[in-house]
Design an enzyme around this catalytic site. Structure first.
Site, PDB file in Angstrom:
ATOM      1  N   ASP A 113      70.917  18.196  71.890  1.00 59.92           N
ATOM      2  CA  ASP A 113      71.767  19.387  71.897  1.00 59.92           C
ATOM      3  C   ASP A 113      72.081  19.754  73.339  1.00 59.92           C
ATOM      4  OD1 ASP A 113      71.145  19.351  69.229  1.00 59.92           O
ATOM      5  OD2 ASP A 113      70.542  21.448  69.107  1.00 59.92           O
ATOM      6  N   HIS A 169      66.814  12.066  71.963  1.00 63.47           N
ATOM      7  CA  HIS A 169      66.702  10.983  70.985  1.00 63.47           C
ATOM      8  C   HIS A 169      67.468   9.735  71.423  1.00 63.47           C
ATOM      9  CE1 HIS A 169      65.170  13.716  67.680  1.00 63.47           C
ATOM     10  NE2 HIS A 169      65.587  14.582  68.591  1.00 63.47           N
ATOM     11  N   SER A 256      67.172  21.864  81.358  1.00 63.26           N
ATOM     12  CA  SER A 256      66.967  20.500  81.816  1.00 63.26           C
ATOM     13  C   SER A 256      68.190  19.652  81.490  1.00 63.26           C
ATOM     14  CB  SER A 256      65.702  19.910  81.170  1.00 63.26           C
ATOM     15  OG  SER A 256      65.386  20.572  79.973  1.00 63.26           O
TER      16      SER A 256
END
Length: 294
Positions: A113, A169, A256
């Site tokens: 995301d 991911h 981040s």
């Protein structure tokens, strides 16, 4: 004010920034900049705050944070009262239904995301950090030989803010090398900071690995830490086969960034993302969302 492109509405949303006053003070005021260089960017500051977020005392912050930023907890695997501390909440996992994945071999998905920027036909010595600011890929990973393989390729920058789902991911099935760690500072990755600190990604703590994907060739995967992100945790097993969408790792508290580099002519990023990047806007995406194709 930070405007983010919304692919669904084809309009711009204003980002609700956590700690906006603090960020403006730290990166735009003379006193704040001095404090930033002396203390905030150092490991000790992030370590101290990280320890607090790992303690049971930080549990009190969770509900207020959820309410302030309107976080949808129906997508989460835990109820609010089940989190042991703020970092437990921050690194929360989601239900499988929360982030559907297109498993088609020719489809590229977002690794997480965040707010995505895409740069094509990159110059290794002038990779764009944010519009008007560049850095060197060779310096970013401290490995000129590996960096040279991505000349003319594509760079994706996925910026996460504290309100986001903070697990990253794999974008395809394949195998991934062991991550290499590079020590550094802990500057914020908010656009305000990116506009005030040159070559910020090359100055912050970071880790990188080579993902040998089945459908998109070798992908250089870089995770960059930021203020209060004292830990980047890799949860995958090096050289063990993974499936598309499987977790690679996660960040502890703070904003981040995940950066992906693709070799030349291996990927085509969706035109709306590329166009918005050229206009100077990031595009909001979720993990598993289609962002390109072979």
């Amino acid at each position: 004010m930070i405007k983010i492109y919304n692919r669904k509405t084809k309009a711009y949303d204003v980002e609700q920034v956590a700690g906006l006053k603090y960020i403006n003070w730290s990166y735009a005021s003379p006193i704040g900049k001095s404090f930033l260089e002396l203390f905030i960017k150092k490991k000790m500051f992030s370590k101290l705050y990280g320890n607090f977020c790992d303690s049971s005392l930080s549990k009190k912050k969770i509900k207020a944070f959820i309410d302030e930023f309107n976080i949808d907890m129906s997508l989460c695997n835990k109820n609010i009262d089940e989190f042991e501390n703020f970092n437990d909440f921050f690194a929360r996992t989601l239900t499988p239904e929360a982030r559907p994945i297109d498993y088609s071999e020719n489809i590229l998905i977002s690794p997480g995301d965040g707010r995505l920027s895409a740069f094509e036909n990159i110059d290794l010595d002038k990779v764009v950090q944010i519009k008007g600011y560049t850095y060197s890929l060779k310096e970013l990973i401290d490995d000129p030989k590996v960096a040279e393989e991505f000349e003319g390729g594509t760079c994706l920058i996925l910026r996460l803010c504290p309100t986001d789902y903070h697990r990253f991911h794999f974008v395809d099935s394949g195998t991934c090398s062991e991550s290499k760690k590079i020590s550094g500072f802990y500057y914020s990755v908010n656009p305000i900071a990116l506009n005030n600190v040159s070559e910020l990604f090359c100055k912050n703590k970071r880790e990188w690995s080579i993902f040998n994907s089945d459908n998109f060739g070798e992908i250089l995967h870089v995770e960059v830490g930021a203020t209060c992100v004292g830990t980047i945790l890799q949860t995958y097993s090096p050289e063990k086969r993974v499936k598309k969408g499987e977790e690679k790792g996660y960040f502890k508290f703070g904003g981040s960034t995940t950066i992906l580099f693709f070799k030349k002519d291996t990927i085509k990023i969706d035109s709306d993302i590329v166009e918005q990047t050229k206009l100077g806007f990031e595009t909001k995406v979720n993990m598993g969302e289609t962002i390109g194709h072979k």
